[in-house]
Design a protein around this motif. Structure first.
Motif, PDB file in Angstrom:
ATOM      1  N   CYS A  79       0.843  -1.197   0.000  1.00 13.54           N
ATOM      2  CA  CYS A  79       0.000   0.000   0.000  1.00 13.54           C
ATOM      3  C   CYS A  79       0.876   1.244   0.000  1.00 13.54           C
ATOM      4  O   CYS A  79       1.856   1.322   0.741  1.00 13.54           O
ATOM      5  N   GLU A 100     -13.498  -9.531   2.186  1.00 12.93           N
ATOM      6  CA  GLU A 100     -12.834  -8.235   2.397  1.00 12.93           C
ATOM      7  C   GLU A 100     -11.670  -8.002   1.444  1.00 12.93           C
ATOM      8  O   GLU A 100     -11.138  -6.899   1.382  1.00 12.93           O
ATOM      9  N   PHE A 131      -3.482   1.381  -4.721  1.00 15.57           N
ATOM     10  CA  PHE A 131      -4.482   2.410  -5.065  1.00 15.57           C
ATOM     11  C   PHE A 131      -4.517   2.731  -6.549  1.00 15.57           C
ATOM     12  O   PHE A 131      -5.464   3.366  -7.015  1.00 15.57           O
TER      13      PHE A 131
HETATM   14  N1  LIG Z   1     -12.971  -1.236  -4.115  1.00 16.48           N
HETATM   15  C1  LIG Z   1     -11.793  -0.880  -3.570  1.00 16.48           C
HETATM   16  N2  LIG Z   1     -10.657  -1.489  -3.976  1.00 16.48           N
HETATM   17  C2  LIG Z   1      -9.471  -1.155  -3.439  1.00 16.48           C
HETATM   18  C3  LIG Z   1      -9.381  -0.153  -2.448  1.00 16.48           C
HETATM   19  C4  LIG Z   1     -10.592   0.489  -2.035  1.00 16.48           C
HETATM   20  O1  LIG Z   1     -10.600   1.388  -1.192  1.00 16.48           O
HETATM   21  N3  LIG Z   1     -11.779   0.086  -2.617  1.00 16.48           N
HETATM   22  N4  LIG Z   1      -8.146   0.149  -1.906  1.00 16.48           N
HETATM   23  C5  LIG Z   1      -6.959  -0.158  -2.690  1.00 16.48           C
HETATM   24  C6  LIG Z   1      -5.740  -0.046  -1.930  1.00 16.48           C
HETATM   25  S1  LIG Z   1      -5.276   1.525  -1.473  1.00 16.48           S
HETATM   26  C7  LIG Z   1      -4.945  -1.123  -1.650  1.00 16.48           C
HETATM   27  S2  LIG Z   1      -3.422  -0.932  -0.968  1.00 16.48           S
HETATM   28  C8  LIG Z   1      -5.405  -2.492  -1.950  1.00 16.48           C
HETATM   29  C9  LIG Z   1      -5.401  -3.353  -0.707  1.00 16.48           C
HETATM   30  O2  LIG Z   1      -5.911  -4.623  -0.973  1.00 16.48           O
HETATM   31  P1  LIG Z   1      -6.202  -5.595   0.239  1.00 16.48           P
HETATM   32  O3  LIG Z   1      -7.158  -4.909   1.155  1.00 16.48           O
HETATM   33  O4  LIG Z   1      -6.722  -6.856  -0.343  1.00 16.48           O
HETATM   34  O5  LIG Z   1      -4.857  -5.807   0.906  1.00 16.48           O
HETATM   35  O6  LIG Z   1      -6.719  -2.521  -2.468  1.00 16.48           O
HETATM   36  C10 LIG Z   1      -7.024  -1.499  -3.382  1.00 16.48           C
HETATM   37  N5  LIG Z   1      -8.341  -1.778  -3.892  1.00 16.48           N
END
Ligand SMILES: Nc1nc2c(c(=O)[nH]1)N[C@H]1C(S)=C(S)[C@@H](COP(=O)(O)O)O[C@H]1N2
Ligand SMILES: [Mo]
Length: 492
Positions: free
Chosen positions: A262, A333, A348
């Motif tokens: 991240c 999740e 992101f």
């Molecule tokens: N729908 C959705 N996907 C997302 C995000 C989110 O806020 N919403 N966050 C992103 C971010 S910032 C990261 S670092 C990764 C984290 O994935 P994880 O929660 O499976 O580790 O998902 C990405 N995908």
């Protein structure tokens, strides 16, 4: 206060039946997250990390209860202020539910139930309470008021828990188990024994699904079932394509070991994890649609309306539409039924969970969720390393001290890690066996240190020849830099 809680519980219960995302508490909380100004968001991420959601939910609960108490106090004579508060909160809930991307019009019944129950319970208790102030039969009325209040409190608990149970049952787990085992056509090579050494206190090479870091903008997990899932691919493509989960699953599945990171990870931070992802290479998924040569950005949207912009070149080179993690369907999740993963790019800008829409366009056409909040447009993962042992501020035995940790530089790979104590000479650490260049790499080194307080630092060099800079920069806009350091005490 009880009326406010009753309103929330009633909305939660109705939402449990209709659509968990319509619970007024979640809908308002998720809307608040999206409306939070960027500086406040950055503050929350910096100070609370992934606990920011707990802080928000707790804060909302406290504010609501305080509102309720205040409205109750000014409603001593006439019930109007209390009813007005119930109505106002109800309207906020209704607007929030109607504007969420993952709710339908009928879902508005949940906040409507909140409004009605809040106002009714308030009027009812108010009526009982005002009778207790009449001199005659004071004792009896007071008792009746207390009993009724206790009854309402119990009802709140039952409705709230019931709503949660119903929501948990919107058979995401059922849908996940119906998907069953995912058998990839090509399996990821087994992790060699020399790839990790968790006995030292560094992470296991493969992070369990439970321990995998989680980052998203949601209070509740979207409940998207595989049987309802449709992915739309459109924009700068030869033909628009709609894929159901079964269509994706029937394509040639591959398994790949990938370390995700991240961008908001501070130097030395925890938001880095590794999994065996199962999915279809995005270039195969996109072959039928045919991406037009001029497309720069894959603009993807999740079922909850979060958006992400990924450079098309990276997507076609090594992107994965993942449906499994460590042999199982994706956990809810982590994006069930399907998400994107692109090794080498921060999450992101690449890792949309619950992805339902992929549009090809130019970067100038559409701005993604975090880009609008001042984070970067392109964000390749920066070469980083972290010391896991000795733990910060710990005390260790004298003699030979093992310093160990992890380093990552996806997709370039880690070539070298060096460690120095108390600003002395750099010593080169022993690298664990490499799994692939898109994963982290563990390292360890033994150093001799006399009694007292010591600080060790580490820095990695990647296979492109770049050595981590000591310049500390904050995660925003495109990833932190700087050397991680740890201070500990060696016993006499
Ligand atoms: N729908 C959705 N996907 C997302 C995000 C989110 O806020 N919403 N966050 C992103 C971010 S910032 C990261 S670092 C990764 C984290 O994935 P994880 O929660 O499976 O580790 O998902 C990405 N995908
Ligand atoms: Mo992230």
């Amino acid at each position: 206060m009880l009326a406010v809680l009753a309103a929330l519980a009633a909305g939660h219960l109705v939402a449990g039946v209709l659509n968990p995302n319509a619970s007024p508490f979640y809908a308002v909380g998720n809307t608040a997250i999206d409306l939070t100004p960027a500086p406040l968001k950055d503050f929350a991420v910096r100070n609370f990390g992934t606990n920011d959601k707990l802080v928000l939910l707790g804060g909302m609960a406290v504010v609501l209860v305080l509102f309720g108490a205040a409205a109750g106090l000014v409603s001593r004579r006439r019930p109007l202020p209390g009813v007005a508060l119930a109505a106002a909160l109800g309207v906020v809930g209704i607007v929030a539910v109607l504007t969420r991307p993952d709710t339908d019009f009928v879902d508005v019944l949940a906040p409507v139930a909140s409004l009605l129950v809040g106002a009714t319970v308030f009027l009812w208790l108010h009526n009982l309470a005002s009778r207790t102030t009449e001199v005659s039969e004071q004792g009896m009325n007071r008792r009746q008021f207390m009993y009724t209040s206790a009854g309402v409190a119990v009802g709140v608990g039952v409705a709230g828990v019931g709503g949660q149970l119903l929501a948990d049952n919107v058979d995401i787990e059922g849908s996940r188990s119906a998907v069953g085992d995912l058998v990839p056509a090509t399996r990821a090579p087994a992790i060699p024994a020399g790839a990790d050494f968790p006995q030292l206190g560094t992470p296991r090479f493969i992070t369990s699904n439970r321990d995998f870091y989680r980052i998203d903008t949601l209070l509740n997990v979207p409940r998207l079932r595989a049987e309802d899932y449709v992915l739309r691919i459109h924009g700068a493509v030869d033909r628009e394509v709609m894929l159901r989960f079964e269509d994706i699953r029937r394509m040639r599945l591959v398994e790949q070991t990938i370390t995700m990171t991240c961008v908001s990870n501070e130097v030395g931070g925890p938001y880095v994890s590794t999994s065996n992802f199962i999915g279809v290479p995005l270039k195969d998924v996109l072959a039928e649609a045919g991406v037009k040569p001029g497309a720069e950005q894959l603009f993807s949207t999740s079922v909850d309306g979060w958006t992400c912009g990924t450079p098309v070149a990276d997507v076609l080179d090594r992107g994965l539409l993942a449906i499994g993690m460590n042999g199982e369907p994706l956990p809810a999740e982590h994006g069930f039924p399907a998400r994107m993963v692109v090794p080498g790019l921060y999450g992101f800008v690449s890792a949309t969970k619950w992805v339902v829409d992929m549009e090809f366009n130019k970067f100038a056409d559409k701005q993604s969720y975090w880009l609008k909040r001042n984070w970067g447009q392109k964000a390749p993962i920066k070469t980083q390393s972290r010391i896991d042992v000795p733990a910060g501020l710990s005390t260790v035995k004298p003699g030979k001290i093992t310093v160990a940790g992890i380093a990552w530089a996806q997709p370039r790979g880690v070539a070298k890690v060096e460690v120095r104590a108390d600003q002395g000479e750099w010593v080169t650490a022993r690298l664990a066996t490499e799994v692939n260049t898109s994963t982290w790499r563990m390292w360890q080194v033994d150093i001799e240190l006399g009694p007292g307080v010591h600080t060790v630092e580490c820095r990695a060099t990647d296979k492109a020849g770049y050595t981590q800079t000591d310049q500390r920069v904050a995660p925003i806009p495109d990833g932190a830099t700087g050397w991680h350091s740890t201070t500990f005490t060696v016993q006499n």
